[in-house]
Design a protein around this motif. Structure first.
Motif, mmCIF file in Angstrom:
data_model
loop_
_atom_site.group_PDB
_atom_site.id
_atom_site.type_symbol
_atom_site.label_atom_id
_atom_site.label_comp_id
_atom_site.label_asym_id
_atom_site.label_seq_id
_atom_site.Cartn_x
_atom_site.Cartn_y
_atom_site.Cartn_z
ATOM 1 N N HIS A 110 0.871 -1.176 0.000
ATOM 2 C CA HIS A 110 0.000 0.000 0.000
ATOM 3 C C HIS A 110 0.908 1.226 0.000
ATOM 4 N N VAL A 111 0.649 2.139 -0.918
ATOM 5 C CA VAL A 111 1.516 3.302 -1.118
ATOM 6 C C VAL A 111 0.727 4.592 -0.941
ATOM 7 N N THR A 112 1.327 5.541 -0.216
ATOM 8 C CA THR A 112 0.818 6.907 -0.188
ATOM 9 C C THR A 112 1.963 7.795 -0.653
ATOM 10 N N ALA A 113 1.615 8.818 -1.404
ATOM 11 C CA ALA A 113 2.621 9.735 -1.951
ATOM 12 C C ALA A 113 1.891 10.981 -2.429
ATOM 13 N N LYS A 114 2.640 11.833 -3.089
ATOM 14 C CA LYS A 114 2.050 12.989 -3.762
ATOM 15 C C LYS A 114 2.458 12.926 -5.224
ATOM 16 N N ASP A 115 1.654 13.537 -6.069
ATOM 17 C CA ASP A 115 2.029 13.606 -7.476
ATOM 18 C C ASP A 115 2.881 14.851 -7.701
ATOM 19 N N ILE A 116 3.222 15.116 -8.928
ATOM 20 C CA ILE A 116 4.141 16.213 -9.250
ATOM 21 C C ILE A 116 3.562 17.589 -8.913
ATOM 22 N N ASP A 117 2.242 17.669 -8.752
ATOM 23 C CA ASP A 117 1.598 18.933 -8.400
ATOM 24 C C ASP A 117 1.283 19.038 -6.909
ATOM 25 N N GLY A 118 1.663 18.006 -6.143
ATOM 26 C CA GLY A 118 1.419 18.028 -4.708
ATOM 27 C C GLY A 118 0.100 17.413 -4.289
ATOM 28 N N ASN A 119 -0.629 16.830 -5.251
ATOM 29 C CA ASN A 119 -1.908 16.181 -4.929
ATOM 30 C C ASN A 119 -1.645 14.806 -4.320
ATOM 31 N N PRO A 120 -2.471 14.412 -3.336
ATOM 32 C CA PRO A 120 -2.247 13.116 -2.690
ATOM 33 C C PRO A 120 -2.548 11.935 -3.615
ATOM 34 N N LEU A 121 -1.734 10.895 -3.473
ATOM 35 C CA LEU A 121 -1.939 9.623 -4.167
ATOM 36 C C LEU A 121 -2.025 8.537 -3.106
ATOM 37 N N GLU A 122 -2.896 7.576 -3.323
ATOM 38 C CA GLU A 122 -2.974 6.427 -2.426
ATOM 39 C C GLU A 122 -3.460 5.251 -3.256
ATOM 40 N N PHE A 123 -2.691 4.148 -3.231
ATOM 41 C CA PHE A 123 -3.048 3.000 -4.059
ATOM 42 C C PHE A 123 -2.341 1.747 -3.554
ATOM 43 N N ASP A 124 -2.819 0.613 -4.047
ATOM 44 C CA ASP A 124 -2.160 -0.665 -3.805
ATOM 45 C C ASP A 124 -1.422 -1.055 -5.074
ATOM 46 N N ALA A 125 -0.293 -1.720 -4.910
ATOM 47 C CA ALA A 125 0.492 -2.190 -6.047
ATOM 48 C C ALA A 125 0.856 -3.645 -5.803
ATOM 49 N N GLU A 126 0.937 -4.399 -6.890
ATOM 50 C CA GLU A 126 1.260 -5.824 -6.783
ATOM 51 C C GLU A 126 2.355 -6.204 -7.766
ATOM 52 N N ASP A 127 2.969 -7.332 -7.458
ATOM 53 C CA ASP A 127 3.899 -8.012 -8.348
ATOM 54 C C ASP A 127 5.028 -7.099 -8.841
ATOM 55 N N ARG A 128 5.254 -7.036 -10.147
ATOM 56 C CA ARG A 128 6.380 -6.273 -10.713
ATOM 57 C C ARG A 128 6.302 -4.800 -10.338
#
Length: 169
Positions: A110-128
């Motif tokens: 599970h990842v939280t971050a910001k995009d290049i404009d400072g907007n929040p990102l939150e998502f799950d990532a799998e495998d590669r």
């Protein structure tokens, strides 16, 4: 856009804890554009800012689904807050010359971050996709994938690297 020099181990910037980004401006956008050009030219599937000598928390992760497509995700100040399952697979690194090895990583994160404009990102990532993110976030923490190898494999790699660097001198 410009190609940046990819810093290689044992350069000390690769061991620095990258600083959090608080200003989302044109300078950051230029860095990301230059990093993307550098990553695809290498060619690579991920690139952290400290790999180009900038100790700031920004990483690029390739999201391309077809050959020659250049589609990437920008992660600013990324945090991996949860991990599930484990998987062992081959990894290499643009900053670690002539080394590939099997590394154990979470299969899903599970990842939280910001995009290049400072907007929040939150998502799950799998495998590669999850593996690449974990590898790049490690860079931002000053950790290289060789740190995840056994001490014997690390010692053998360091010996090999000394030979490589001696031949280049």
């Amino acid at each position: 856009m410009a190609l940046l020099e990819i810093i290689t181990y044992p350069h000390p910037v690769l061991r620095e804890e990258a600083k959090e980004i608080t200003v989302f401006d044109d300078e950051l956008k230029k860095l990301v554009q230059d990093m993307s050009e550098t990553m695809y030219d290498a060619p690579g599937v991920g690139l952290a800012a400290n790999q180009v000598g900038v100790a700031q928390q920004v990483a690029l992760v390739d999201r391309s689904e077809i050959p020659d497509e250049k589609k990437f995700l920008v992660l600013v100040n990324p945090v991996i807050s949860d991990g599930e399952g484990t998987i062992v697979d081959e990894e290499g690194c643009l900053s670690v010359l002539e080394c590939q090895a099997k590394v154990k990583r979470f299969q899903k994160i599970h990842v939280t971050a910001k995009d290049i404009d400072g907007n929040p990102l939150e998502f799950d990532a799998e495998d590669r996709f999850a593996r690449i993110i974990q590898h790049e976030v490690d860079h931002l923490r000053g950790t290289l994938f060789i740190d995840r190898l056994s001490s014997l494999k690390r010692t053998l790699y360091k010996k090999k690297l000394r030979k490589i660097l001696h031949q280049q001198a």
